[in-house]
Design a protein around this motif. Structure first.
Motif, short mmCIF file in Angstrom:
data_model
loop_
_atom_site.label_atom_id
_atom_site.label_comp_id
_atom_site.label_asym_id
_atom_site.label_seq_id
_atom_site.Cartn_x
_atom_site.Cartn_y
_atom_site.Cartn_z
N ASP A 145 0.81 -1.21 0.00
CA ASP A 145 0.00 0.00 0.00
C ASP A 145 0.85 1.27 0.00
N ALA A 186 4.12 9.89 -2.55
CA ALA A 186 3.55 11.08 -1.91
C ALA A 186 4.33 12.27 -2.42
N MET A 199 -6.26 7.43 8.55
CA MET A 199 -4.82 7.71 8.48
C MET A 199 -4.42 7.91 7.01
N THR A 200 -3.74 9.03 6.73
CA THR A 200 -3.33 9.29 5.36
C THR A 200 -2.14 8.41 4.98
N ASP A 201 -1.84 8.42 3.70
CA ASP A 201 -0.68 7.63 3.24
C ASP A 201 0.59 8.11 3.92
N ASP A 202 0.74 9.44 4.01
CA ASP A 202 1.96 9.97 4.63
C ASP A 202 2.05 9.56 6.09
N GLU A 203 0.92 9.60 6.77
CA GLU A 203 0.93 9.21 8.19
C GLU A 203 1.24 7.72 8.34
N ARG A 204 0.73 6.94 7.44
CA ARG A 204 1.00 5.51 7.50
C ARG A 204 2.48 5.23 7.23
#
Lengths: 180, 244
Positions: free
Chosen positions: A175, A179, B1-6
């Motif tokens: 996943d 970004a 949870m955002t991708d960056d946070e993940r």
């Protein structure tokens, strides 16, 4: 030299402030260096060298608020510089990079090892961008300043680094998405 | 949870390895290493000053009245340039011993007072090192670099690692700040048979040396500004190649 006390006692004060900075920042910098180079022992080498360099200039540093940025930049430069030197390649790490052989593992330890192993196969500067952004929590402008490059470069390196990481990890952490 | 946070959570977890070894160094180790480097730099400065003085003495003995002798034809161009820059070489013996201990305390820019370091024209190339591990602050290499960049004479060593590199290599990394362009100047000598297989950086130059090795010179700016000595790297490589 920075470590020698002055007769007026300013050297002692200087030493105390350095020791305090060292105590509060060493572990965090070790973690950053570890993700940058993938090896705790080399991470210790890099961090210790950075602290030694810092100590030698400690008394002449006026902007103590910039210390973190300086240490970060020094670490990244040391790791990237070493990784691109021919002798680094000749003397590649003795530890076989077999951690990527754990795809699909679900537990935290395996995930940790998978990510660290994957990072080791990401090109050094892209790896540095990822570590600064996602471990240190720097935004794009701060990362660009730390690496002395443009914000556009940070964005493209982030995307490329995540793509390389995703390729290295296969389905283990599928996943991950660029970004930017 | 955002991708960056993940992603951030994944990175934090990866860096927080509970099985990580304890730190291999403490505050005392750092301070001791710092003092050791300073002492070594002072020793290197003394040694370099001694070499310079001896070379000057040798030149004075071998070439008495050199001003009227046409000896420059036998010397490579850099040597001629050094000769031209100084009657200092000949006079070094008269002024020596100068205060070598003070070399380190002299900041960049004050090095004009340091003697021009004339290596004898017939000196063999420096060639490979002979230690077990390469010295990351090779004094011999530094002396040659300072012949071209005298304002780097007071530059402190840049941060490097303690990883043992082959002793036949020579390495130098200085934290420099010429004209407000701070950064790291790196010079590496690779012995014969060692190939630099990495693509050179924009500010990295390489050249074959007299001993059959390779010299690599690079400059990395500390900030977004220009690389230090960007316009003098070619001169540095040209100078080092016949001497290494």
């Amino acid at each position: 030299m920075g470590g020698e006390p002055d007769g007026d006692g300013s050297g002692d004060v200087s030493e105390i402030s350095f020791e305090e900075f060292f105590r509060t920042r060493r572990d965090a910098l070790r973690r950053t260096a570890y993700l940058l180079c993938g090896d705790w022992h080399r991470a210790d080498d890099h961090v210790q060298a950075a602290f030694v360099a810092l100590h030698r200039h400690w008394r002449r540093i006026r902007d103590k608020a910039a210390l973190d940025a300086w240490m970060r930049r020094t670490l990244v430069r040391a790791v990237v510089d070493e990784s691109r030197r021919p002798w680094r390649r000749e003397r590649a790490t003795a530890e076989p990079d077999d951690r990527r052989a754990v795809p699909g593992a679900a537990d935290a330890v395996a995930t940790r090892h998978v990510l660290v192993g994957g990072l080791r196969s990401v090109p050094p500067r892209q790896r540095a961008v990822l570590v600064l952004r996602f471990l240190e929590g720097l935004d794009v402008p701060a990362t660009a300043a730390a690496l002395s490059c443009s914000e556009g470069t940070v964005k493209s390196q982030t995307a490329a680094g995540l793509a390389a990481l995703r390729t290295a990890l296969g389905d283990a952490l599928d996943d991950l998405r660029p970004a930017g | 949870m955002t991708d960056d946070e993940r992603l951030a959570a994944l990175f934090r977890d990866a860096a927080s390895d509970p099985d990580a070894p304890p730190p291999a160094f403490g505050h005392d180790d750092v301070v001791a290493a710092s003092r050791r480097i300073t002492a070594r730099r002072r020793s290197a400065a003394v040694a370099a000053a001694a070499v310079i003085g001896l070379a000057g003495l040798g030149a004075a003995i071998v070439l008495p009245g050199s001003a009227e002798q046409s000896t420059s034809a036998a010397a490579p161009a850099p040597e001629s340039a050094r000769d031209a820059s100084g009657g200092r070489a000949g006079s070094a013996e008269l002024s020596a011993p100068y205060a070598a201990d003070d070399l380190e305390s002299e900041g960049p820019g004050s090095a004009d007072s340091a003697p021009a370091p004339p290596a004898p024209a017939a000196a063999p190339p420096l060639g490979p090192g002979d230690g077990a591990c390469a010295d990351r602050q090779d004094a011999g290499l530094r002396a040659l670099v300072e012949e071209v960049l005298p304002d780097a004479a007071g530059a402190p060593p840049a941060a490097t690692t303690d990883v043992c590199l082959p002793g036949t290599h020579r390495y130098l990394a200085l934290q420099v700040d010429p004209g407000g362009a701070p950064g790291v100047l790196s010079v590496a000598y690779l012995p014969p048979g060692t190939v630099a297989d990495s693509a050179p950086a924009p500010t990295e130059l390489a050249a074959p040396t007299a001993s059959g090795g390779t010299v690599l010179v690079s400059a990395t700016p500390d900030g977004p500004g220009p690389a230090p000595y960007a316009d003098r790297l070619q001169d540095l490589v040209d100078h080092l190649a016949p001497l290494l």
